[in-house]
Design a protein around this motif. Structure first.
Motif, PDB file in Angstrom:
ATOM      1  N   PRO A  77       5.914   0.247  -6.742  1.00  0.00           N
ATOM      2  CA  PRO A  77       7.190   0.973  -6.729  1.00  0.00           C
ATOM      3  C   PRO A  77       7.720   1.369  -5.349  1.00  0.00           C
ATOM      4  CG  PRO A  77       5.426   2.521  -7.107  1.00  0.00           C
ATOM      5  CD  PRO A  77       4.769   1.165  -6.981  1.00  0.00           C
ATOM      6  N   ASP A  78       6.944   1.187  -4.276  1.00  0.00           N
ATOM      7  CA  ASP A  78       7.296   1.797  -2.992  1.00  0.00           C
ATOM      8  C   ASP A  78       8.678   1.396  -2.476  1.00  0.00           C
ATOM      9  OD1 ASP A  78       4.939   3.114  -3.043  1.00  0.00           O
ATOM     10  OD2 ASP A  78       4.043   2.137  -1.288  1.00  0.00           O
ATOM     11  N   SER A  79       9.063   0.116  -2.645  1.00  0.00           N
ATOM     12  CA  SER A  79      10.347  -0.340  -2.109  1.00  0.00           C
ATOM     13  C   SER A  79      11.540   0.272  -2.838  1.00  0.00           C
ATOM     14  CB  SER A  79      10.435  -1.869  -2.172  1.00  0.00           C
ATOM     15  OG  SER A  79       9.494  -2.462  -1.297  1.00  0.00           O
ATOM     16  N   PHE A  80      11.287   0.918  -3.970  1.00  0.00           N
ATOM     17  CA  PHE A  80      12.367   1.529  -4.747  1.00  0.00           C
ATOM     18  C   PHE A  80      12.296   3.054  -4.715  1.00  0.00           C
ATOM     19  CE2 PHE A  80      11.790  -2.717  -6.155  1.00  0.00           C
ATOM     20  CZ  PHE A  80      13.041  -3.175  -6.538  1.00  0.00           C
ATOM     21  N   ASP A  81      11.404   3.568  -3.863  1.00  0.00           N
ATOM     22  CA  ASP A  81      11.185   5.013  -3.804  1.00  0.00           C
ATOM     23  C   ASP A  81      12.149   5.670  -2.819  1.00  0.00           C
ATOM     24  OD1 ASP A  81      10.126   7.487  -4.275  1.00  0.00           O
ATOM     25  OD2 ASP A  81       8.381   7.220  -2.954  1.00  0.00           O
ATOM     26  N   HIS A  82      13.433   5.588  -3.142  1.00  0.00           N
ATOM     27  CA  HIS A  82      14.480   6.229  -2.346  1.00  0.00           C
ATOM     28  C   HIS A  82      15.640   6.531  -3.286  1.00  0.00           C
ATOM     29  CE1 HIS A  82      16.431   2.260  -2.380  1.00  0.00           C
ATOM     30  NE2 HIS A  82      15.266   1.764  -1.989  1.00  0.00           N
ATOM     31  N   ASP A  83      16.572   7.318  -2.832  1.00  0.00           N
ATOM     32  CA  ASP A  83      17.642   7.796  -3.717  1.00  0.00           C
ATOM     33  C   ASP A  83      18.439   6.658  -4.339  1.00  0.00           C
ATOM     34  OD1 ASP A  83      16.879  10.369  -3.204  1.00  0.00           O
ATOM     35  OD2 ASP A  83      18.444  10.759  -1.708  1.00  0.00           O
ATOM     36  N   GLU A  84      18.804   5.663  -3.520  1.00  0.00           N
ATOM     37  CA  GLU A  84      19.602   4.555  -4.048  1.00  0.00           C
ATOM     38  C   GLU A  84      18.816   3.756  -5.084  1.00  0.00           C
ATOM     39  OE1 GLU A  84      22.090   0.613  -2.471  1.00  0.00           O
ATOM     40  OE2 GLU A  84      21.116   1.962  -1.045  1.00  0.00           O
ATOM     41  N   GLY A  85      17.540   3.484  -4.776  1.00  0.00           N
ATOM     42  CA  GLY A  85      16.711   2.736  -5.713  1.00  0.00           C
ATOM     43  C   GLY A  85      16.527   3.471  -7.027  1.00  0.00           C
ATOM     44  N   LYS A  86      16.277   4.764  -6.946  1.00  0.00           N
ATOM     45  CA  LYS A  86      16.088   5.561  -8.163  1.00  0.00           C
ATOM     46  C   LYS A  86      17.365   5.600  -8.994  1.00  0.00           C
ATOM     47  CE  LYS A  86      12.527   8.495  -6.055  1.00  0.00           C
ATOM     48  NZ  LYS A  86      12.219   9.848  -5.520  1.00  0.00           N
ATOM     49  N   ALA A  87      18.508   5.687  -8.301  1.00  0.00           N
ATOM     50  CA  ALA A  87      19.792   5.719  -9.014  1.00  0.00           C
ATOM     51  C   ALA A  87      20.053   4.388  -9.717  1.00  0.00           C
ATOM     52  CB  ALA A  87      20.918   6.038  -8.031  1.00  0.00           C
ATOM     53  N   ASN A 122      13.168   4.162 -16.555  1.00  0.00           N
ATOM     54  CA  ASN A 122      12.647   5.419 -16.021  1.00  0.00           C
ATOM     55  C   ASN A 122      11.994   5.279 -14.658  1.00  0.00           C
ATOM     56  OD1 ASN A 122      13.287   7.067 -18.364  1.00  0.00           O
ATOM     57  ND2 ASN A 122      11.670   5.925 -19.421  1.00  0.00           N
ATOM     58  N   ASN A 123      11.453   4.101 -14.377  1.00  0.00           N
ATOM     59  CA  ASN A 123      10.758   3.919 -13.106  1.00  0.00           C
ATOM     60  C   ASN A 123      10.708   2.436 -12.747  1.00  0.00           C
ATOM     61  OD1 ASN A 123       8.305   2.723 -14.373  1.00  0.00           O
ATOM     62  ND2 ASN A 123       8.103   4.798 -15.237  1.00  0.00           N
ATOM     63  N   GLU A 176      -2.264   4.191 -12.414  1.00  0.00           N
ATOM     64  CA  GLU A 176      -3.101   3.944 -11.237  1.00  0.00           C
ATOM     65  C   GLU A 176      -2.282   3.960  -9.947  1.00  0.00           C
ATOM     66  OE1 GLU A 176      -5.511   0.462 -11.538  1.00  0.00           O
ATOM     67  OE2 GLU A 176      -6.132   0.908 -13.592  1.00  0.00           O
ATOM     68  N   GLY A 177      -0.972   3.719 -10.067  1.00  0.00           N
ATOM     69  CA  GLY A 177      -0.090   3.810  -8.901  1.00  0.00           C
ATOM     70  C   GLY A 177      -0.219   2.674  -7.905  1.00  0.00           C
ATOM     71  N   LEU A 178      -0.676   1.511  -8.347  1.00  0.00           N
ATOM     72  CA  LEU A 178      -0.807   0.373  -7.439  1.00  0.00           C
ATOM     73  C   LEU A 178       0.558  -0.201  -7.072  1.00  0.00           C
ATOM     74  CD1 LEU A 178      -3.772  -1.580  -9.088  1.00  0.00           C
ATOM     75  CD2 LEU A 178      -3.869   0.044  -7.190  1.00  0.00           C
ATOM     76  N   ASN A 179       0.623  -0.851  -5.920  1.00  0.00           N
ATOM     77  CA  ASN A 179       1.822  -1.582  -5.521  1.00  0.00           C
ATOM     78  C   ASN A 179       1.695  -3.034  -5.958  1.00  0.00           C
ATOM     79  OD1 ASN A 179       3.918  -0.123  -4.134  1.00  0.00           O
ATOM     80  ND2 ASN A 179       2.392   0.382  -2.582  1.00  0.00           N
ATOM     81  N   TYR A 180       2.790  -3.584  -6.469  1.00  0.00           N
ATOM     82  CA  TYR A 180       2.838  -4.987  -6.880  1.00  0.00           C
ATOM     83  C   TYR A 180       3.870  -5.684  -5.998  1.00  0.00           C
ATOM     84  CZ  TYR A 180       0.031  -3.536 -10.823  1.00  0.00           C
ATOM     85  OH  TYR A 180      -0.991  -3.040 -11.600  1.00  0.00           O
ATOM     86  N   TYR A 181       3.411  -6.678  -5.250  1.00  0.00           N
ATOM     87  CA  TYR A 181       4.230  -7.282  -4.202  1.00  0.00           C
ATOM     88  C   TYR A 181       4.948  -8.548  -4.672  1.00  0.00           C
ATOM     89  CZ  TYR A 181       2.029  -4.160  -0.847  1.00  0.00           C
ATOM     90  OH  TYR A 181       1.617  -3.043  -0.165  1.00  0.00           O
TER      91      TYR A 181
END
Length: 359
Positions: free
Chosen positions: A57-67, A75-76, A100-105
């Motif tokens: 999820p890291d690349s989407f963890d910002h206001d624009e991505g969440k919106a 939801n996520n 688990e919160g892993l990143n998927y690239y």
């Protein structure tokens, strides 16, 4: 931490193709360990090739991505990932795995191709988006990939991901894909060259030559003017005009300053025409450009740009091709080039930023 998930079907890998797991994973390794984003220019490819490594999820963890995620009804970012996984038959993440919160690239490769013939009236270039997801097939280790594609702009990045289609590089379904998929092989070769990534010996390389664009010099402007004038521009004028254009290029002037007479085409046999013309006018224009009487066959009630295929067919008999400078308006600045020099003219057009239209 990062992870790749299981593919439900057979492994997708052709050791002879550059679009293979070994090559793509080598690119991934460079992006992961060195730089996650790169932009560079290639011969024969319009504008810039862009390559980026994203993570969910890291690349989407910002206001624009969440919106964007919320706007799409999710939801996520993991839910977005599962939607994309469905398209390529990769098993979805469970709630426990999400926790688990892993990143998927994944890798996003973006570049332009020439349009299909029927699209040339509307478009000069077609955008290609290729998305590469890695996965596991009959293995506990990452050993496979899945490819998704579209030819639209990602104005809303999340929506762009959701609108991707799973594709097989060997089975394009339309002319746009046929051109884009072939170019993807060349672009992937160029990416490897740019990164210094090793290509396995089993791979049949799309090109035997360097694919990285040359650094622009005054000599490129000289060559450009020589080719568009078919060698008829006087040497002193050619060198003078090339120097003026090169200095403008170095100053970062993208739209060259020209008046209604297109002064920097001085010495080039060209013809400025309104976008509306009939066959008789076209014959007169081309006759002047090639300095001989020119006639061509065409269907009745055919006008303007619809005449181009018939003009080109007749010119091809003399190994010539009609081209135009991009006037940034609704007119043409026609010139005739030697057909065997058209590809190089288009390469030089990219290098010099003097836009030329292939009609």
């Amino acid at each position: 931490m990062s992870s790749f998930f299981s593919n439900l079907f057979n492994r997708n890998n052709d050791p002879k193709s550059i679009v293979s797991f070994d090559v793509l994973y080598e690119v991934y390794s460079h992006l992961y360990h060195e730089s996650s984003r790169l932009n560079f220019k290639m011969k024969g490819i319009h504008d810039t090739v862009s390559v980026a490594l994203y993570s969910i999820p890291d690349s989407f963890d910002h206001d624009e991505g969440k919106a964007e995620i919320k706007k799409a009804g999710f939801n996520n970012a993991y839910e977005i990932l599962n939607e994309v996984y469905k398209k390529v038959n990769i098993g979805p993440l469970s709630d426990e795995e999400i926790k688990e919160g892993l990143n998927y690239y994944y890798i996003h490769i973006e570049f332009f191709s020439k349009p299909a013939p029927e699209m040339k009236k509307r478009l000069k270039h077609v955008l290609n988006n290729f998305i590469v997801f890695f996965c596991c097939t009959n293995s506990a280790e990452t050993n496979d990939f899945k490819l998704l594609y579209n030819n639209s702009y990602f104005y809303d990045y999340t929506r762009g991901l959701l609108e991707l289609k799973a594709v097989d590089i060997k089975e394009p379904t339309n002319e746009i894909q046929k051109i884009g998929f072939k170019d993807f092989e060349i672009v992937l070769h160029g990416i490897c060259e740019y990164l210094g990534a090793e290509i396995p010996a089993t791979v049949v390389k799309p090109s035997t030559e360097s694919l990285i664009a040359e650094s622009t010099s005054v000599e490129h402007f000289q060559e450009f003017l020589k080719l568009i004038s078919r060698g008829e521009m006087e040497e002193e004028l050619l060198e003078s005009q090339a120097q003026i254009l090169f200095e403008a290029f170095e100053e970062g002037i993208e739209d060259y300053d020209y008046d209604d007479e297109f002064d920097f085409f001085e010495g080039v046999n060209c013809w400025n025409s309104d976008w509306k013309f009939d066959a008789e006018e076209a014959e007169a224009i081309v006759s002047d450009l090639i300095d001989q009487d020119f006639k061509f066959d065409y269907p009745e009630e055919t006008y303007s740009h619809d005449l181009f295929p018939y003009i080109q067919k007749e010119l091809a008999k003399q190994e010539l091709e009609l081209m135009s400078y991009d006037t940034k308006g609704d007119s043409y600045l026609f010139f005739v080039a030697n057909k065997n020099e058209v590809d190089r003219i288009l390469e030089l057009s990219e290098l010099t930023k003097i836009e030329i239209d292939q009609l």
